[in-house]
Design a protein around this motif. Structure first.
Motif, PDB file in Angstrom:
ATOM      1  N   TYR A  79       0.815  -1.223   0.000  1.00 38.75           N
ATOM      2  CA  TYR A  79       0.000   0.000   0.000  1.00 38.75           C
ATOM      3  C   TYR A  79       0.848   1.272   0.000  1.00 38.75           C
ATOM      4  O   TYR A  79       0.361   2.350   0.319  1.00 38.75           O
ATOM      5  N   HIS A  98     -10.556  -4.528   0.708  1.00 40.77           N
ATOM      6  CA  HIS A  98      -9.318  -4.052   1.319  1.00 40.77           C
ATOM      7  C   HIS A  98      -9.442  -2.616   1.821  1.00 40.77           C
ATOM      8  O   HIS A  98      -8.471  -2.051   2.323  1.00 40.77           O
ATOM      9  N   LYS A  99     -10.610  -2.036   1.696  1.00 37.21           N
ATOM     10  CA  LYS A  99     -10.793  -0.621   2.019  1.00 37.21           C
ATOM     11  C   LYS A  99     -10.419  -0.296   3.463  1.00 37.21           C
ATOM     12  O   LYS A  99      -9.804   0.746   3.746  1.00 37.21           O
ATOM     13  N   THR A 145     -12.575  -6.412  -6.298  1.00 38.18           N
ATOM     14  CA  THR A 145     -11.999  -6.885  -5.033  1.00 38.18           C
ATOM     15  C   THR A 145     -11.548  -5.748  -4.118  1.00 38.18           C
ATOM     16  O   THR A 145     -11.362  -5.967  -2.919  1.00 38.18           O
ATOM     17  N   LEU A 146     -11.378  -4.546  -4.662  1.00 44.69           N
ATOM     18  CA  LEU A 146     -10.848  -3.430  -3.876  1.00 44.69           C
ATOM     19  C   LEU A 146     -11.650  -3.120  -2.616  1.00 44.69           C
ATOM     20  O   LEU A 146     -11.062  -2.855  -1.558  1.00 44.69           O
ATOM     21  N   TYR A 189      -7.175   5.110  -1.103  1.00 49.33           N
ATOM     22  CA  TYR A 189      -8.246   4.299  -1.670  1.00 49.33           C
ATOM     23  C   TYR A 189      -8.946   5.046  -2.803  1.00 49.33           C
ATOM     24  O   TYR A 189      -9.190   4.488  -3.877  1.00 49.33           O
ATOM     25  N   ALA A 213      -9.777  -5.665 -10.291  1.00 45.28           N
ATOM     26  CA  ALA A 213      -9.324  -4.886  -9.137  1.00 45.28           C
ATOM     27  C   ALA A 213     -10.475  -4.125  -8.491  1.00 45.28           C
ATOM     28  O   ALA A 213     -10.604  -4.095  -7.261  1.00 45.28           O
ATOM     29  N   LEU A 214     -11.304  -3.513  -9.327  1.00 48.47           N
ATOM     30  CA  LEU A 214     -12.432  -2.756  -8.785  1.00 48.47           C
ATOM     31  C   LEU A 214     -13.411  -3.649  -8.039  1.00 48.47           C
ATOM     32  O   LEU A 214     -14.064  -3.220  -7.085  1.00 48.47           O
ATOM     33  N   LEU A 264      -6.765   5.098  -5.918  1.00 47.26           N
ATOM     34  CA  LEU A 264      -6.790   3.827  -6.631  1.00 47.26           C
ATOM     35  C   LEU A 264      -8.047   3.688  -7.479  1.00 47.26           C
ATOM     36  O   LEU A 264      -7.992   3.294  -8.645  1.00 47.26           O
ATOM     37  N   VAL A 265      -9.186   3.990  -6.881  1.00 47.65           N
ATOM     38  CA  VAL A 265     -10.462   3.895  -7.612  1.00 47.65           C
ATOM     39  C   VAL A 265     -10.466   4.820  -8.805  1.00 47.65           C
ATOM     40  O   VAL A 265     -10.890   4.459  -9.913  1.00 47.65           O
TER      41      VAL A 265
END
Length: 218
Positions: free
Chosen positions: A46, A202-203, A198-199, A211, A195-196, A214-215
């Protein structure tokens, strides 16, 4: 052990320094196997920074030996051994060769470079970058010591010249150059969608600003 097994052997050293020393000693003392150092990233999970390009190049050099199908002795660290990496099928797919007197449509070439993680800049200075100027494409392969200048006539690749970053002058010519992916995390429509999906799981372990970045990036 390697001559007895006649297959790929992985040695996990306690630290990167120990792995580097062991790999150097194996080569120095005439190890009968090709030796490949597979280091871990020089970043933490991260982190907002990408791993050093030299580290990525070393990892890709080891992966290339692994996918060759020939036995190899891999020296690595615990972090690298357990860390995820680019799928080998994806790694194979993103490697391509550019050869003099072959045709490469500009839009397709640029699309392949972008998909492989190369970044467009005004002037190439570091591995993983490319620049466009008329019918010239400057490219710094991730595993290259120097950038190359691709001189086209329309879509025909006429020359490949190695040049110096500081002076921008050519000092050698090549008949072909192999392009490896510039990053391990290749972003395309498929990987972005995965990724979107599963993201959100992990938030809770991320900083809110990171975060959102990344989005937005995906």
């Amino acid at each position: 052990l390697f001559p007895r097994l006649e297959r790929t052997v992985v040695v996990v050293s306690p630290s990167l320094r120990a792995a580097e020393t062991l790999a150097e000693d194996l080569v120095f003392f005439g190890c009968p196997a090709p030796v490949a150092l597979f280091p871990h990233w020089d970043t933490v999970p991260y982190d907002a920074f990408s791993p050093n390009k030299e580290v990525v190049a070393q990892r890709f050099a080891a992966l290339e030996r692994l996918i060759s199908g020939k036995p190899v002795l891999v020296v690595t660290t615990p972090q690298a051994f357990v860390h995820g990496m680019i799928p080998l099928d994806e790694f194979r797919r993103l490697i391509f060769e550019l050869r003099v007197e072959n045709a490469y449509p500009r839009a397709e070439l640029v699309a392949r470079l972008v998909e492989a993680g190369y970044v467009r800049v005004d002037m190439v200075e570091a591995p993983g970058e490319y620049a466009l100027r008329g019918e010239i494409v400057d490219l710094f392969p991730i595993r290259g010591e120097h950038p190359v200048r691709l001189d086209f006539f329309a879509d025909l690749l006429e020359t490949i010249r190695v040049f110096d970053v500081a002076t921008q002058t050519s000092f050698d010519s090549l008949l072909a150059v192999t392009v490896h992916p510039a990053v391990e995390g290749v972003v395309n429509a498929e990987t972005a969608a995965r990724a979107l999906k599963t993201l959100p799981h992990h938030k809770a372990r991320m900083q809110p600003d990171f975060y959102r970045q990344l989005v937005h990036y995906l």
